[in-house]
Each structure stands twice: as C-alpha cells, then as structure tokens.
Design a protein around this motif. Sequence first.
Motif, PDB file in Angstrom:
ATOM      1  N   PHE A 119       0.821  -1.243   0.050  1.00 15.02           N
ATOM      2  CA  PHE A 119      -0.051   0.059   0.057  1.00 15.02           C
ATOM      3  C   PHE A 119       0.956   1.307  -0.126  1.00 15.02           C
ATOM      4  N   GLN A 120       0.568   2.249  -0.860  1.00 12.87           N
ATOM      5  CA  GLN A 120       1.209   3.416  -1.011  1.00 12.87           C
ATOM      6  C   GLN A 120       0.464   4.473  -1.178  1.00 12.87           C
ATOM      7  N   ASP A 121       0.520   5.482  -0.265  1.00 15.63           N
ATOM      8  CA  ASP A 121      -0.408   6.634  -0.487  1.00 15.63           C
ATOM      9  C   ASP A 121       0.481   7.600  -1.257  1.00 15.63           C
ATOM     10  N   PRO A 188      -0.088   3.801   6.011  1.00 17.57           N
ATOM     11  CA  PRO A 188       1.030   3.964   4.452  1.00 17.57           C
ATOM     12  C   PRO A 188       1.969   3.163   4.409  1.00 17.57           C
ATOM     13  N   THR A 189       2.290   2.247   5.514  1.00 20.43           N
ATOM     14  CA  THR A 189       3.416   1.389   5.231  1.00 20.43           C
ATOM     15  C   THR A 189       3.056  -0.128   5.305  1.00 20.43           C
ATOM     16  N   TRP A 190       1.631  -0.428   4.996  1.00 24.86           N
ATOM     17  CA  TRP A 190       1.200  -2.070   4.824  1.00 24.86           C
ATOM     18  C   TRP A 190       1.512  -2.558   3.800  1.00 24.86           C
ATOM     19  N   PHE A 191       1.772  -3.696   4.152  1.00 24.41           N
ATOM     20  CA  PHE A 191       2.297  -4.857   3.008  1.00 24.41           C
ATOM     21  C   PHE A 191       1.704  -6.133   3.578  1.00 24.41           C
ATOM     22  N   CYS A 192       0.965  -6.917   2.748  1.00 21.49           N
ATOM     23  CA  CYS A 192       0.359  -8.126   3.089  1.00 21.49           C
ATOM     24  C   CYS A 192      -0.071  -8.866   2.010  1.00 21.49           C
ATOM     25  N   SER A 193      -0.144 -10.092   1.997  1.00 20.66           N
ATOM     26  CA  SER A 193      -0.801 -11.021   1.057  1.00 20.66           C
ATOM     27  C   SER A 193      -1.959 -10.859   0.365  1.00 20.66           C
ATOM     28  N   ARG A 194      -2.421 -10.944  -0.659  1.00 18.20           N
ATOM     29  CA  ARG A 194      -3.539 -10.643  -1.219  1.00 18.20           C
ATOM     30  C   ARG A 194      -4.589 -11.636  -0.625  1.00 18.20           C
ATOM     31  N   SER A 195      -4.238 -12.912  -0.272  1.00 18.38           N
ATOM     32  CA  SER A 195      -5.056 -14.085   0.377  1.00 18.38           C
ATOM     33  C   SER A 195      -5.501 -13.455   1.816  1.00 18.38           C
ATOM     34  N   TRP A 196      -4.637 -12.549   2.555  1.00 20.93           N
ATOM     35  CA  TRP A 196      -5.004 -12.098   3.653  1.00 20.93           C
ATOM     36  C   TRP A 196      -5.996 -10.944   3.689  1.00 20.93           C
TER      37      TRP A 196
END
Length: 369
Positions: A119-121, A188-196
């Motif tokens: 995720f990027q603002d 603004p710093t989130w990163f996760c799998s699509r499945s999650w």
Amino acid sequence: MKPSKRLRTTEDEAGGREEEEERGAVDVSIIVPMYNASCWLDECLEAILHQDFTGTTELSVFDDASTDDSRRVVEGWRERLEARGISVVISGHNSAQPRGVGYAKNKAITQSCGQYLCFQDADDVMLPQRVRLQYEASFLHPNSLIGCKVQRVPEGSTERYTRWINTLTQDQLATQVYTSHGPTVVMPTWFCSRSWYLKVGPFDEGGKGVPEDLLFFYQSLRQGGGVARVDQCLLVYRYHEKATTHSVTEETIWKLRVDFLQERVLSQWESFTIWNAGKQGRKLYRSLSPANREKVKAFCDVDENKIQKGFYTYEESEQRPKPKIPVLHYRDASSPFIVCVKLDMTEGVLEENLNSLLLKEGTDFYHFN
C-alpha cells in the motif's frame, strides 16, 4: 521479466467499454488510491521506478474523481515504469464527489493481480528497498500486516506520533492497539498477501470520516492476524492539512477503541483498575458497558487532591445509591490496569511508575490513551 499479457475488455464506471491487457499474476502489486495528488505524484512514482526488488511488480492506481491532472501525471510515467518491467493499471471514476479512500483502495486491489499488496499513498515516498524487504518479511510473518519505520516530513511534525511509530517493540505492536494513535503499523506502510486481504477485507467504503484503516486493522486482529514491522525506515511519510485522516473525528476513534478493548481485554478480566482519576479515566469509565463498569474496582492516580477526595461518583448512573468508585494512589492499587495517561508526555514518570510495580504490558496492563 514482465508477466504474460493478453487483451481483455472491461467496462469503466461511466459505462464505457475499453480494451485492456489482462495480466498473469505478479509477485507484488503496489496499490495507490489517488485523489488530487498531482503535486506529489512525480516524487512518489520516481521512487517506485527505483525499487531494487527483482521480482515482478505492478502499479495499480485508482483515481477517486480527481479534479486536477493527477491521472495525466500517472499516464506520463507509464512508459518509464513499463520499461523497467513494472506493469501499470490505471482506472477511476468521474463522479461529482469522491467516494473515499476505502472505496479507492478496494478498486485498486480488484483491478490488480499481485500475490502481495504494497500500500502506497500518493503523497508519500518509498525508499528503494521497501518492496524487497517487506516482501522478504512476508514469508517470515504470513497472515500479517507488515509495516516499517518512517521518516516524517516536514521534519518535527507530529513528533510524538512519529517517535511512537518507530520505537514500539514487537510485543507492543500487539499490545498498544487500543491507543489513540491508531494501528501500531501505520496504513501507508502496510504490506500483506492478497489472500489475507481477501480473508479480512474489503475496506469499509463509508467515505469521508470513516477510519477504514483502523476498522481493517481490528478486523485483521479478530481473524487471528499478526502485526510485524521491518525495523528500517522505508517510507517518507508526509504530513499536510489535506490528508484524509483529518476528516475522522476523535469521538469516532474513541468509540471503536472502547468497543475493541471491551471485546478483547475486559471480557477476559473479572475486575480491573483505571489508571487516571482525571478526565480521560472518567470518560473511559462512562463509556463502558454496565457490566464492565461493575468490574472497575478503583481509579488510581498520583494527584494528591484526587486521592484525598477518596472516590469518584458516577452522577449519570440510574442506580441508587449512585456508584462511588475509590480513588487510590497507584502504589496502593492492584492490577490489572487500563492506563489512561498519555505516553511520552510525563518526561518518563509514568513509565517509571509502571516499571516500579514490575508489571508486564499485555498481561498486567494495557495502554488506552
């Protein structure tokens, strides 16, 4: 290597039809919701161009009815991004009003195909190693929201908040989820799998004034999700008055926090002490359900005037006689505690007092401040 592509036909929100390349799955989709971000986009997109990640990457932008030339700016970067192997997907709508950050994020995700979401603002800037390091961390922390440390600009803005973001321990990422700062890894710093994301989401689409990030964060925790952080600064996090977070009221956040605290913590406790007999402690008490108010055995404080008074009377109660809650010195009170004193505001006195009682955060006390 660029992912395989084939043509597909899609219908945009205005009802028009357009041909679009259908892409095979890529490793990471960078998700950018966009609204009137023209003045920041060049810096944001140049940083995406210079990521050192060697896997396959896609940029997915959804324009939430911008009235400036944001979409034209993004289109201007398409050739350079695609030359670096970064697929570009851009869409949006032209309604009279934007539909909100949650809506734009969901749309950007739906049109993307990455196995992981970064995720990027549009007003922030990622450092060159961000995607690579968070992608690597995602394998160590599956089913987690992964964040990072940040550099706040302008320098000195939101100093306490920035310090909190960057100094939380791994354990505190899980225990300090009830504080007024919001998610312990900032959106603004989130990163996760699509499945999650698919298990937890989508984001709330209520629009302006809805804290879609906090709602998603709490739902992720309810689903058993983890919270992790890459302990390096990977994002330049911009502060400005037009940021959407300013549209969310304190009372909205307060109610969400109280409800989540009652659900996750107070429902497990037979009794507890509220640390702060002042305004914030009393407000928490009044916000509790009747069953949880019954569990409050005392307030505690360091203010001799409050302690000498001896008790707090809940005047709004319909009970007769009205409840009177003892007010004690913190050394005379017993755990567990809900601490309603602001962090990093007492020159270390609060933290020293907590440490003097040999308490364990997450077991003997939680911060709600």
